[in-house]
Design a protein around this motif. Structure first.
Motif, PDB file in Angstrom:
ATOM      1  N   LEU A 120       0.838  -1.210   0.000  1.00 49.49           N
ATOM      2  CA  LEU A 120       0.000   0.000   0.000  1.00 49.49           C
ATOM      3  C   LEU A 120       0.869   1.254   0.000  1.00 49.49           C
ATOM      4  O   LEU A 120       0.553   2.238  -0.666  1.00 49.49           O
TER       5      LEU A 120
ATOM      6  N   ASP B 262       2.057   1.719  -3.347  1.00 51.34           N
ATOM      7  CA  ASP B 262       0.928   1.770  -4.288  1.00 51.34           C
ATOM      8  C   ASP B 262       1.274   0.939  -5.526  1.00 51.34           C
ATOM      9  O   ASP B 262       1.286   1.422  -6.653  1.00 51.34           O
TER      10      ASP B 262
ATOM     11  N   ARG C 127       8.074  -1.745  -8.721  1.00 54.71           N
ATOM     12  CA  ARG C 127       7.369  -1.395  -7.484  1.00 54.71           C
ATOM     13  C   ARG C 127       7.317  -2.588  -6.528  1.00 54.71           C
ATOM     14  O   ARG C 127       7.401  -2.422  -5.305  1.00 54.71           O
TER      15      ARG C 127
ATOM     16  N   ARG D 294      -2.690  10.425  -5.510  1.00 57.62           N
ATOM     17  CA  ARG D 294      -3.653   9.770  -4.619  1.00 57.62           C
ATOM     18  C   ARG D 294      -3.579   8.280  -4.885  1.00 57.62           C
ATOM     19  O   ARG D 294      -3.597   7.850  -6.025  1.00 57.62           O
ATOM     20  N   LYS D 295      -3.506   7.533  -3.810  1.00 55.84           N
ATOM     21  CA  LYS D 295      -3.308   6.079  -3.977  1.00 55.84           C
ATOM     22  C   LYS D 295      -4.580   5.397  -4.469  1.00 55.84           C
ATOM     23  O   LYS D 295      -5.693   5.888  -4.251  1.00 55.84           O
ATOM     24  N   ASN D 296      -4.375   4.252  -5.090  1.00 54.30           N
ATOM     25  CA  ASN D 296      -5.453   3.430  -5.649  1.00 54.30           C
ATOM     26  C   ASN D 296      -6.569   3.217  -4.616  1.00 54.30           C
ATOM     27  O   ASN D 296      -6.321   2.687  -3.536  1.00 54.30           O
TER      28      ASN D 296
ATOM     29  N   GLY E 262      -6.802  -0.198  -3.295  1.00 56.02           N
ATOM     30  CA  GLY E 262      -5.547  -0.795  -2.838  1.00 56.02           C
ATOM     31  C   GLY E 262      -5.730  -1.802  -1.716  1.00 56.02           C
ATOM     32  O   GLY E 262      -5.239  -2.935  -1.775  1.00 56.02           O
ATOM     33  N   LYS E 263      -6.447  -1.389  -0.677  1.00 54.36           N
ATOM     34  CA  LYS E 263      -6.616  -2.259   0.494  1.00 54.36           C
ATOM     35  C   LYS E 263      -7.346  -3.552   0.116  1.00 54.36           C
ATOM     36  O   LYS E 263      -7.011  -4.638   0.585  1.00 54.36           O
TER      37      LYS E 263
ATOM     38  N   GLY F  94       1.379   9.931  -9.395  1.00 56.99           N
ATOM     39  CA  GLY F  94       1.868   8.625  -8.958  1.00 56.99           C
ATOM     40  C   GLY F  94       1.302   7.507  -9.816  1.00 56.99           C
ATOM     41  O   GLY F  94       2.003   6.565 -10.206  1.00 56.99           O
TER      42      GLY F  94
END
Lengths: 153, 756
Positions: free
Chosen positions: A91, A94, A140, B204-206, B209-210, B655
């Motif tokens: 996470l 990412d 990554r 901003r992250k995916n 993601g979690k 990102g």
């Protein structure tokens, strides 16, 4: 058809299936645990990776009859709250694009760190060789494995 | 602020304040579960409101200020489920941590271009997404103005809070959502100035993601329903074959198997769109209780196949009628290559001609001529083709991974005999697209199977089904020629390019417009092997070929490869050859990425043991330049680093865009170096990843660095552009490292073979 009592993610699960059924499909179809992915069916892509004991194995080539008393861990059981160091690192970096292969990548990476807490770049590449990422998130993934190793030590 | 006329369709503003907990726009949830009380918003849990107020088709606001933003487009890994809602959220002025993202269903009334194709998701919805957020912001301000009896123009909206400084009134969006939802939609809305963006342009992250890292059900293959059956298909083992007869007795006797039957997908007179196409219109279907049982039963069917005749397919592409010829016979890769070499001279047609290229070549002191080729490729999304359907007498529900729900809906409706409005299509997250899921025949297949079985059905392809079904990246071939005068000046340029079955040529792209005497020709070869769009169609070969040739030409002319390209681009900018309108690219932006990559990669500072190649290309309205560094470990070339410079206009989520740049580089290196699909007697010789080689961890670049050109141009393509040029950078670096040029992909099998 036969009855199998399986130890999965710390719980005993009972299934009534043909003994030749691969664990991948026992998990996905019979236990509704779909985090373990189907990619190739011949142990070439790593999407179906789970832990058998402490080792990363391809569940598409693991017949349910061969599991016996051994403990199986899937992506759903890697941590209770999704906070295993490898998951956290994934996470943080990412990592995912489509995300489909990532459960398998995480299971291989977490098994690697169990056996080798501080792998070199070459050791990471070698351990992860069996896991294909079609989106190309390899740099990554390597970064995340290193962060997980650092945070774990 | 910029005042713009609201061009969102009126139907985008159908409101439904009476309905709590969902409104008109319904998301889907797996396992038929109820709407959760707590939703995961951007990686953390958020308390759900008691009531939602739908402001427009893109967003609804909860009474507690939480905002749900719909992501209209298919998510195939390009991260639109994060990036598209970011645009709405920025204009709405809401804190990103209070945003919940939902996948919108197919709804052609509310949304436009619900397609993951052409790298157009962001660019085609940019204005609509901004307007959706800005309109809601304006309506919230007006609601507050009414409540406080002050002019709306004096109210500010920042991070989900409305304030009126003079009166001291403040309120959260949740407090005003109910009133705002009752208001008329404003005729005009104010868009933010680009300099005022607070979410756009930040990483901003995916949003998933979690869920991805914890193995939650997200993908089409993960769909489970009460009473759901599994279906598998058996298609002919070779292109040029079709079904003759079958005996399913053994398969029917196997545990869990419900039915085995043959399925004809489309009637002969069905007015097909190109995206409906399938190589095998008649297939065998096995339906059973579980996936493994179905996969086993497929192998137990005794089938007799027969040779198919010549077929001419009529289909349309965005209204243009076209005919595609599929000649009878079983094809071989050797035959393909000899046909390409034979027909290149005979069938070439002029696509563009500037000046007098014939004379230039006649008078040349030296002619450089090189030919390039690449094989067919399978898309190989990690998630094999699959789809869920539940068809009843008067309704069809479809759920799964598709890049083109909008274009497939009419084919599904036609096949089922249902009106369009009785077909509902929803999208799951998708385990890769790369163009493969533009062709949704599997949606029509599963719908027809569900209709016949009168049950919910999930269709699952095996990897082998997927890899042998067709819709491949075509095989291409190109010959480049350059005429040099006695002083080594470039006086003529000639490209002749073709493929099976389409040409990769873009006649009006660079270096067209930069060379006085220019000739571009193309040709095609018919085949019965079906092909389709593959990440950056046509560019994915011609970029590498052209950029390799320019590199060789620069060397021949004694010039630095970047300087050489910049000279050509300068000519194209200052004094373009031909009608400047006919040149597809912007020469200054093209030069811009080359200059940026030259600076960031420290080009020109030679380092011992590092062999560098450069390449630059324009496609999908974006510009990408890459420098690739190779080091030799013994006789094995290792990609040490890729440095990329990209101009894709405003970068919504840097990102995520960098991730696509990295993926494009890895994907391009992988396919140029290792991958290929070959044919023997009409059958693909590679049917799974044991023989089809995809790039793996150790073969990926050790580091990839991405730099974006900063400008205020509306966003352009990002998913495809980083993929094509890297193949040229790889070939050029390999030349520096090994002393030989690589012309035929995959380079690993180009003769003499590379080690590694």
């Amino acid at each position: 058809m036969a009855t199998f009592n399986l130890k999965i993610n710390g719980k005993t699960q009972t299934v009534d299936v043909d003994g030749a059924t691969p664990m991948l499909w026992v998990l996905r179809d019979h236990l509704q645990m779909v985090g373990t992915k189907f990619g190739c069916g011949i142990a070439q892509c790593g999407a179906c990776t789970v832990h058998l004991g402490d080792n990363a194995v391809r569940s598409c080539q693991l017949p349910v009859s061969a599991v016996g008393e051994q403990e199986i861990t899937t992506i759903e059981g890697l941590s209770e709250h999704g906070d295993h160091p490898v998951q956290k690192a994934w996470l943080e970096v990412d990592v995912p694009q489509c995300g489909y292969c990532q459960a398998g990548q995480i299971m291989t990476a977490s098994a690697l760190l169990k056996h080798n807490p501080n792998p070199t770049d070459d050791e990471i590449a070698s351990a992860m060789h069996g896991n294909i990422c079609r989106c190309g998130t390899y740099t990554r993934i390597k970064k995340a494995v290193k962060i997980a190793a650092e945070n774990n030590s | 602020m910029t005042l713009v006329k609201s061009t969102l369709g009126r139907r985008a503003f159908i409101r439904n304040t009476g309905l709590a907990g969902g409104g008109l726009v319904l998301g889907f949830s797996f396992f038929n579960s109820c709407k959760p009380k707590v939703a995961e918003a951007v990686g953390m849990e958020l308390e759900m409101p008691k009531e939602w107020f739908e402001i427009n088709g893109y967003l609804k606001i909860g009474d507690n200020g939480v905002v749900t933003i719909m992501s209209p487009n298919p998510e195939i890994g390009q991260n639109v489920r994060t990036s598209m809602p970011m645009i709405v959220a920025d204009e709405l002025e809401i804190d990103w941590k209070n945003v919940v993202v939902e996948q919108a269903p197919l709804n052609t009334n509310l949304y436009s271009w619900q397609v993951a194709g052409g790298s157009r998701s962001i660019s085609s919805s940019w204005q609509n997404l901004r307007m959706a957020g800005a309109t809601a912001r304006q309506m919230l301000k007006e609601a507050a103005a009414k409540a406080w009896q002050v002019p709306a123009s004096e109210i500010t909206a920042i991070a989900g809070v409305l304030s009126h400084e003079a009166s001291g009134n403040t309120a959260g969006y949740g407090d005003m959502a109910s009133a705002a939802a009752q208001l008329e939609v404003p005729e005009q809305v104010e868009l933010k100035e680009i300099t005022d963006f607070s979410i756009i342009g930040t990483t901003r992250k995916n949003v998933d993601g979690k869920k991805i890292v914890t193995g939650k059900p997200l993908f089409g293959l993960d769909v489970q329903r009460e009473g759901m059956l599994i279906a598998g298909l058996v298609h002919p083992p070779a292109f040029g074959k079709r079904l003759k007869s079958f005996n399913a007795d053994a398969a029917m006797g196997m545990p869990g198997i419900k039915e085995v039957f043959s399925l004809k997908l489309y009637e002969d007179d069905f007015d097909k769109m190109a995206f409906h196409f399938t190589a095998f219109n008649e297939v065998l279907v096995v339906v059973g209780e579980s996936t493994w049982q179905v996969f086993q039963a497929k192998k137990a069917i005794e089938v007799e196949w027969e040779d198919a005749p010549d077929v001419t397919q009529k289909m349309s592409m965005f209204g243009n009628q076209m005919e595609v010829k599929h000649p009878a016979g079983m094809e071989n890769s050797e035959g393909h290559m000899s046909k390409l070499k034979e027909l290149i001279a005979r069938n070439a047609k002029v696509a563009r001609k500037d000046g007098n290229p014939e004379k230039a070549f006649k008078n040349a002191a030296k002619i450089v001529e090189r030919s390039y080729s690449c094989p067919f490729l399978a898309h190989n999304t990690m998630e094999p083709m699959n789809f869920f359907a539940h068809v009843t007498e008067d309704h069809a529900e479809l759920l799964g991974p598709t890049q083109t729900p909008e274009w497939m809906e009419p084919a599904v409706a036609e096949r089922l005999g249902l009106p369009l409005e009785k077909v509902d299509i929803q999208m799951t997250r998708q385990g890769g697209g790369f163009g493969r899921r533009l062709y949704g025949h599997f949606m029509v297949e599963v719908a027809a199977i569900s209709q016949r079985m009168k049950a919910p059905v999930k269709l699952v392809y095996t990897r082998e089904d997927d890899m042998t079904q067709g819709i491949y990246r075509p095989a291409y071939y190109a010959t480049y020629r350059a005429a040099l005068d006695a002083d080594n000046n470039l006086i003529g340029f000639h490209v002749r390019a073709g493929g099976i079955p389409e040409s990769p040529l873009f006649a009006n792209r660079f270096p067209a417009g930069a060379i006085d005497n220019y000739l571009a020709e193309d040709f095609t070869v018919d085949t019965n092997i079906t092909t389709g769009a593959f990440r950056a169609p046509r560019s994915n070969f011609i970029a590498g070929a052209e950029q390799s040739f320019l590199d060789e030409l620069a060397e021949e002319m004694g010039k630095d490869p970047i300087d050489f390209r910049l000279e050509l681009l300068k000519r194209a900018e200052e004094n373009p050859v031909g009608n400047p309108e006919s040149n597809d690219y912007d020469a200054s932006r093209y030069a811009g990425v080359l200059e940026l990559v030259r600076e960031k990669a420290n080009w020109g500072q030679n380092q011992e043991g590092i062999h560098r190649g450069v390449s630059a290309y324009f496609c999908h309205q974006s510009y990408v330049a890459q420098v690739l560094d190779i080091v030799m470990e013994g006789d094995k070339p290792v990609v040490e680093k890729v440095t990329a410079a990209i101009d894709c206009g405003i970068v919504v989520n840097p990102g995520a865009a960098a991730n696509l740049s990295e993926g494009g580089a890895v994907d391009g290196i992988g396919h140029a170096m290792y991958s290929g699909l070959t044919f023997k007697d009409g059958s693909a010789e590679q049917t799974n990843f044991d023989r089809y080689r995809l790039i793996r961890h150790a073969e990926a670049p050790k580091a990839i660095e991405t730099h974006f050109v900063k400008n205020d141009i509306d966003p352009t393509g990002m998913g495809e552009p980083p993929f094509p040029p890297i193949m040229g950078a790889l070939a050029n670096a390999l030349y520096k490292a090994t002393g030989r040029r690589y012309y035929n992909q995959p380079f690993i099998t180009d003769k003499p073979p590379l080690v590694g």
